[in-house]
Each structure stands twice: as structure tokens, then as C-alpha cells.
Design an enzyme around this catalytic site. Structure first.
Site, PDB file in Angstrom:
ATOM      1  CD  GLU A  68    -113.625  87.149 -57.142  1.00 54.37           C
ATOM      2  OE1 GLU A  68    -113.338  85.979 -56.796  1.00 54.37           O
ATOM      3  OE2 GLU A  68    -113.602  87.542 -58.307  1.00 54.37           O
ATOM      4  CD  GLU A 127    -109.208  85.941 -59.582  1.00 53.11           C
ATOM      5  OE1 GLU A 127    -109.326  84.868 -60.181  1.00 53.11           O
ATOM      6  OE2 GLU A 127    -109.314  86.049 -58.360  1.00 53.11           O
TER       7      GLU A 127
HETATM    8  C1  GAL Z   1    -111.911  83.918 -58.154  1.00 55.51           C
HETATM    9  C2  GAL Z   1    -112.639  84.275 -59.459  1.00 55.51           C
HETATM   10  C3  GAL Z   1    -114.127  84.029 -59.359  1.00 55.51           C
HETATM   11  C4  GAL Z   1    -114.401  82.716 -58.734  1.00 55.51           C
HETATM   12  C5  GAL Z   1    -113.766  82.697 -57.389  1.00 55.51           C
HETATM   13  C6  GAL Z   1    -114.071  81.480 -56.578  1.00 55.51           C
HETATM   14  O1  GAL Z   1    -110.573  83.673 -58.380  1.00 55.51           O
HETATM   15  O2  GAL Z   1    -112.410  85.605 -59.777  1.00 55.51           O
HETATM   16  O3  GAL Z   1    -114.705  84.099 -60.616  1.00 55.51           O
HETATM   17  O4  GAL Z   1    -113.890  81.710 -59.531  1.00 55.51           O
HETATM   18  O5  GAL Z   1    -112.366  82.769 -57.563  1.00 55.51           O
HETATM   19  O6  GAL Z   1    -113.523  81.646 -55.319  1.00 55.51           O
END
Ligand code: GAL
Length: 736
Positions: A456, A395
Site C-alpha cells: 500500500e 497491519e
Molecule cells: C491502511 C489500511 C487500508 C486503508 C489505508 C488508507 O493503513 O491498510 O485498509 O485504511 O490505510 O490509506
């Protein structure tokens, strides 16, 4: 004679939680075995500042075997975060970075006869010169030499690295190209013989069948490393490595300048498979496979990242067999080799990525990151389970030069796998082979580029605790179900990897204020929330029948009360619902709302069960092909009736590091945990092992766990749990 020798170097270390030097007396230290964490914590409510300090590890040793002209290397698999190693009087260059291996040739500094002194000054502070640090990070980075260390003896001419690549895997005549890096540490040119071979997986090392081998002679200039590429093209038909049949062969090499001086790199698992991301999705061995997975952080309660082999392997088993996933992302760094070895063995695909979180540092920082790309790929490119490399800092912002460099390097080091770079910024620069995107829209966005994969979703958009109220826990599970269903429905989405498998410890800028991010489909102890049952319900019923009603069957836990609708996760065709004596009929999976899932949730409406009305126990019968195959009951007056204590293993190795999980829960009459029970449970341990965890433990969520760590002596260990309400329970674990 084989000349290589690997000696595990994990025992008899001394640890001091301060920076001290050679003159400090051993009485300042305590004896430890690796993997080691620099501090044991409760599972939540502690400050990360408490593991951020410089510590000193010391080891006095005599050589476990004579050198006999060999070179001696000290190999660290991982230490958090920066290590300065001193061997006798010689201090080596500081290694910066907590997630990749590092190694030193210590031959010239060692005493062949007599005692050697090894000192490691380990800086576990969040140093801004080293990834992932520089800004905030949403996970804790516990300190310690938390992975194993080995002493490696090799002849001066030895194999440094090996990389096998299979081609034409889908034909009857697959071919193997193998790069072998041979190092000559003599001050003169030598001529060496090299043999590279592939052997059959079915027979153990002594009697292994040689499938194909090739040998050659080569000249190696003084003090050089030569890369030699050979082809094995008489392999014949092979069994392919797949998710259901993860067959591994063994690839090995040997080099020598005389029969007395032969180095053998042993054999390591090698799988023949073709893994390709195409515009319309992911293909394994020519077949489209919808990827369904979860992210994994490597940390555990109490002892942070210092989990031994057994627990690393168990996590892979949990993700494949308990959660029914076919892919895992090692967020946000390379993880233990034991975890990856197990992924190879059981057929669990992996996206592995470099360390980092949102922040990109200065030029020197980027150079460490580029070195991490190299270290990760050189360590792991022979794992059949790994199908893609993540070569962006998770990210982070676009950085054309930096990410052109990471991509170029990854493709050079491994031309067989695509690169990905995990991003949340729409329309960010697409320098990789697969557009890997974190989609937090609580839906599935149209792919901006193909090939495409969601890396994610959910996470901080819907944190959920095991002891949240039922409607939240159900909604959490259904969000996972909805997104997995939409990802499978929308063409071109190779798959979706949810955030995340297990709750994890984090900094104060994230999480619930108690230093946990409750984003897992399982809690930090790897115990299931309802979302875990959703994933489990995608398992093929031929492997295991899954039936789990997502309810505690109370009338007043949800907003406005009642028990309607009822959600059930199952891989069966039909469920029949009873409440007390009343039969509510049979129901089929909710394909309308969750299309294209192998086994959508069941959404049972029309029960008409309202707050304040009389009701009976829930009974669910699941049918497969018309046959009743499973039944679950949930009490309508959930009274605690028993304390359950269970070890994941009956036996541990007496090596001072082996560990297993000891789960405890308080259940109602049908064995369901009661998430709102709060009881203080105390534990006693009798025998050659140690319990790690909060003791007594004030139960939260109805279930939790401690860990049992073996000592160095064999024997029987009895663990007893007590509460004020029930008779004590004792279980036994053998240490052998
Ligand atoms: C994302 C990140 C993860 C975690 C997640 C929580 O932005 O890549 O490491 O923090 O959010 O939703």
C-alpha cells in the site's frame, strides 16, 4: 453415468429484515434473488448501523432432482457476517465469518418428496467475536447473503477437494502432482477407481483432448476422507500461463465404486507458470516482472458487496485493461470466485489475504482466522493468477504464536506459493516468505528484508475526489507516478500496489465524513480520476494508445491560477501542444523525474499561461515513432453541451441478478466531463429490469452511474435520462 449435480440455488428466496421464526407468515417477507444486500443505500451519506441487524432468509423448495442415493450439500459462497441455517426442523452450527465459503450436508434432514423449508438467520452486526471486528475497521461490511448458493448432489463416494501443482514448468517436461481428497460416506469400506486427467484448453468439454491421465484403484475405509496423490508426467510441452498469454488447461478427476456410481469433479482452469519472489524482485516464468498494481475492495455503490458475476469480472477487466495493472491485492479478505476466475483468464496477478484489519482478538477469534487461512487456500489454490497468500491480519501487531501458526498452515496447504503478511510496523517480525510492507512515506523506503513488495501507499495520505480542484487531482496522480517510478528504480522492490483502485464506503472514523474514503484512482462508480490515467498510460501502446491531459483548462482553478505546468499522461513518445492558434512545440516524457516507468508523465513547462490572460482551447497531438496517433482537445470555456448516457452492456441475462452499469455525464464540446457541473438528472426505466441507485441523481464530479438489474423476463429495456438543460437521452438494453 455422471452422478454429481450442481444446482444454482439463488432464486425464489424470501427476505425479512428482522429475526423471525418458522411461524411467521410469508407476508412478512419480500421475494429476492441472490446475491442480495440486506439494504440498498445512496452511494454516500448513510450510517453503517443501518445494515447491522439480524435478518431472516427463507426458501421453500422441492428437490430439483431425485436423490437416487446421493448425498446433498448446501454450499454458501459467502454471507455477512454469521449464519445460522435451519433445514426443516434441524438447526445446523452457526457459521462465523463473512468472506469464506461454508457448506452443510443436509441429506439427513431433507424431505425427498414434498416441500422443504430452509431458513437462514443472518447476523450482520459487527460482532467482536468474528474477524475483522473488535476495534475500528476502515471499510463497510454490508450485510446479506451477498454471494451465490448452490445445491450439490454427490454420490456417497465423492471428490471433496483437488489440488494440482506443476513442477519443472520451465523445462520441456513439466510434471503435475495432483492431490485428490476422496470421501467415503458409506458405513463400510469400499474399493474405488480414481481417474485424474489434464485436457487441452483449446477444445470444449465435449471434445477436449486428453493430454495425460492416470487411473488407480484404492480402498476407502468407512466414513473417511483419503488424500490420494497422483503424478501426471507424460504431459509433454505445454504453453505457459503468462500476463500476455494467460493460457489455461483443464484439470479434472473422477471417482467411482461402480459404473453407475461415478462422481466427477468436472474440470477447472489450470495454468502452468512459475512465479517466484527473489531478493532482487519478482519473476514470472523466469523473467523479472516489475509488479504495478492497486488494492481492490469488493464493494459497489448502492448495493454494497452483493455484486453479481458480471460486475465481479468487469472489475478485473477494469484493473487490467483500463488501469494497466499487472497485480491486484484483494484487500482485506478473499473475494468472489468470479473475480478470481477472470484474473486467471486475462492474466492479472493476485495477492489474496485473510479477513481482518489491524485488530487481533482472543483465542477463539484467532481460531476463526486460522480457519479462514484454510478456507481461503483450499478454495483458491488452483488459480494460476494467485502468486502469494497474505496470512497476517492487515497491519496488525506482531504475534509470534498466531502468525507462526498461519504461516505453517499456509505452507502445508500450499507448498508452491510464498506467504506474505501485510504490515506497516517497521522491523516487525518476519515470519513470512516475502516482506510485504505498507509504505506511507510518500516515497520508497529501503527494504528492511528481501524478498520485498510494497502493498500500500498513498491512500489516507492524500484523499482526492473527482471534484477536487485540479492541482490536487494532478498531485494525487503524480504521487502514484512517483512511487511507482521509485519502486521500479530501487533494486529489490518486487513492485508496488497502491491504495487503492476504487473509492469505497467506510465508517465515520475514516473517510470524508460522508462515509466515503476518496482514496481510489477511480471513484466509487469506477470512473477515472487523473491518477487512473497515469496507470492507464503504462499500457503498451501496441494494445491501446492512451492520451489524457490532466487539466480542465481553466485559468483560475489552481492556487494562484494559470495553466503551467501542464501534466499529460500518455504512452506515446512525444506530444505537441497548441493553445488556440499558438504552437508550444513538442515535448518528451519526463524521464528525469520518473525514471524506469515504461511511460513517464509529460511535464510541460514554459507555457507562461497566467491568470487573467487570454487563452484558447488546448489541443494535444501524440506521436508514436514520429506518426501522429492520437489527439485530445479541451475547451477553454468548458460549457456543458450534452448529457451522455451509456450502458456497459447491450444485453443482460434474464436471471433476476445480472447487472450492468449505466454511466451518465455532462460534457463540454470535445466530450470531456465537467467536474463541477451540478445538474439533477432523473431516470425512467421501461421494461423487465430495475434501476438501482439514487433517482433523481444530483450530479457530482461531472459523471456518475446507476446500475440496471435484470428481472426474470426477456424483453427490451429503455432507459431515459432527463435534465432541465438538454433533450432527454434514451438507450436500450436487451434482457435475454
Ligand atoms: C491502511 C489500511 C487500508 C486503508 C489505508 C488508507 O493503513 O491498510 O485498509 O485504511 O490505510 O490509506
Amino acid at each position: 453415468m455422471k452422478f454429481r449435480g450442481i444446482h444454482p440455488f439463488n432464486d425464489n428466496w424470501l427476505f425479512c429484515p428482522e429475526s423471525v421464526y418458522e411461524t411467521a407468515d410469508d407476508s412478512n417477507f419480500t421475494a429476492v434473488t441472490l446475491p442480495h444486500t440486506n439494504k440498498i443505500f445512496p452511494h454516500h451519506n448513510f450510517d453503517d448501523a443501518e445494515y447491522q441487524f439480524i435478518s431472516t432468509y427463507r426458501k421453500r423448495f422441492t428437490l430439483p432432482a431425485p436423490l437416487n442415493g446421493r448425498r446433498l450439500f448446501l454450499d454458501f459462497e459467502g454471507a455477512m457476517l454469521a449464519a445460522t441455517v435451519t433445514i426443516n426442523d434441524h438447526t445446523l452450527d452457526e457459521h462465523k465469518g463473512g468472506y469464506t465459503p461454508f457448506s452443510y450436508d443436509i441429506t439427513d434432514y431433507i424431505k425427498e418428496d414434498g416441500e422443504n423449508l430452509l431458513t437462514v438467520h443472518l447476523d450482520s452486526r459487527e460482532r467482536h467475536d468474528i474477524p475483522p471486528f473488535g476495534y475500528v475497521v476502515d471499510y463497510m461490511t454490508f450485510g446479506g447473503i451477498y454471494r451465490e448458493v448452490n445445491l450439490r448432489y454427490v454420490p456417497p463416494v465423492h471428490i471433496e477437494k483437488i489440488f494440482g501443482r506443476a513442477y519443472d514448468v520451465l523445462t520441456d517436461h513439466p510434471r503435475l502432482e495432483v492431490d485428490v481428497w476422496v470421501k467415503n460416506q458409506y458405513d463400510e469400506e469400499v474399493s474405488a477407481g480414481l481417474i485424474v486427467g489434464l485436457s487441452n484448453y483449446k477444445i470444449n468439454e465435449d471434445g477436449s483432448v486428453n493430454i495425460d491421465q492416470t487411473s488407480l484403484k484404492t480402498r476407502l475405509p468407512a466414513n473417511s476422507t483419503q488424500k490420494i496423490t497422483v503424478t501426471l508426467d507424460h504431459i509433454g510441452e505445454v504453453e505457459r500461463w503468462s500476463l500476455d498469454n494467460p493460457i489455461c488447461y483443464y484439470l479434472g478427476a473422477q471417482v467411482g465404486i461402480t459404473p453407475e456410481e461415478v462422481d466427477d469433479i468436472g474440470t477447472f482452469a489450470f495454468g502452468f507458470r512459475e512465479a517466484t519472489f527473489k531478493d532482487d524482485g519478482f519473476y514470472l516464468n523466469g523473467e523479472r516482472v516489475q509488479l504495478r498494481g492497486l488494492n481492490r475492495h469488493q464493494m459497489f455503490p448502492y448495493f454494497g458487496s452483493a455484486a453479481p458475476e458480471r460486475l465481479q469480472r468487469r472489475d478485473a477487466d477494469i484493473i487490467k485493461y483500463e488501469l494497466g495493472c499487472n497485480i491486484v491485492r484483494t484487500s482485506h479478505y478473499p473475494q468472489s470466485r468470479h473475480f478470481l476466475d477472470r484474473c486467471d483468464e486475462i492474466g492479472l496477478l493476485v495477492l489474496e489475504e485473510i479477513p481482518g484489519w489491524q485488530h487481533i482478538g482472543d483465542e477463539a477469534w484467532k481460531q476463526i482466522s486460522i480457519r479462514d487461512v484454510q478456507a481461503m487456500i483450499e478454495r483458491d489454490r488452483n488459480h494460476p493468477s494467485i502468486i502469494i497468500w497474505g496470512v497476517r491480519v492487515n497491519e496488525s501487531q506482531d504475534d509470534t504464536e498466531f502468525y507462526t501458526a498461519t504461516n505453517t498452515l499456509a505452507r502445508e496447504l500450499d507448498p508452491t506459493r510464498p506467504t506474505g503478511g501485510i504490515r506497516y510496523i517497521e522491523n516487525s517480525e518476519f515470519l513470512e516468505d516475502v516482506f510485504t510492507f505498507n509504505d506511507f512515506s510518500n516515497g520508497v523506503r529501503e527494504p528492511q528484508h528481501t524478498p520485498y513488495m510494497i502493498t500500500e501507499f498513498n491512500g489516507h495520505m492524500f484523499p482526492t475526489k473527482s471534484f477536487d480542484n485540479e492541482e490536487r487531482r494532478v498531485e494525487h496522480a503524480l504521487r502514484h507516478a512517483k512511487i511507482q517510478a521509485q519502486a521500479a528504480t530501487m533494486g529489490g522492490v518486487s513492485g508496488a500496489i497502491g491504495w487503492c483502485a476504487f473509492d469505497y464506503n467506510t465508517h465515520k472514523e475514516f473517510g470524508s465524513g460522508d462515509r466515503i474514503c476518496y482514496h481510489g484512482v477511480m471513484d466509487i462508480f469506477r470512473l477515472p480520476k487523473y491518477a487512473a490515467h497515469f496507470y492507464a498510460s503504462q499500457i503498451d501502446p501496441k494494445e491501446r494508445i492512451v492520451l489524457q491531459a490532466a487539466t480542465i483548462w481553466s485559468m483560475g482553478d489552481r492556487s494562484a491560477g494559470g495553466n503551467d505546468p501542464l501534466t499529460i499522461f500518455s504512452n506515446c513518445d512525444e506530444v505537441e501542444i497548441f493553445a488556440g492558434k499558438e504552437n508550444y512545440g513538442r515535448f518528451t516524457p519526463d524521464f528525469a523525474n520518473y525514471p524506469n516507468l515504461p511511460h513517464p508523465p509529460f511535464t510541460i513547462t514554459g507555457l507562461g499561461m497566467r491568470w487573467g490572460e487570454a487563452f484558447g482551447d488546448l489541443r494535444v497531438i501524440a506521436y508514436l515513432n514520429g506518426q501522429a496517433v492520437a489527439e485530445q482537445q479541451v475547451a477553454c470555456d468548458g460549457q456543458p453541451v450534452a448529457l451522455i448516457l451509456k450502458s456497459d452492456d447491450d444485453e443482460l441475462r434474464a436471471d433476476g441478478m445480472d447487472m450492468t452499469r449505466i454511466v451518465f455525464k455532462i460534457v463540454e464540446q470535445y466530450g470531456n466531463p465537467l467536474p463541477y457541473v451540478t445538474e439533477v438528472i432523473s431516470f425512467e426505466v421501461d421494461g423487465p429490469a430495475e434501476l438501482i441507485g439514487t433517482n433523481p441523481f444530483p450530479l457530482i464530479g461531472g459523471s456518475a452511474a446507476l446500475y440496471l438489474r435484470a428481472g426474470h423476463d426477456a424483453g427490451e429495456v429503455k432507459i431515459t435520462a432527463r435534465t432541465s438543460r438538454f433533450d432527454p437521452v434514451t438507450i436500450t438494453v436487451k434482457i435475454g
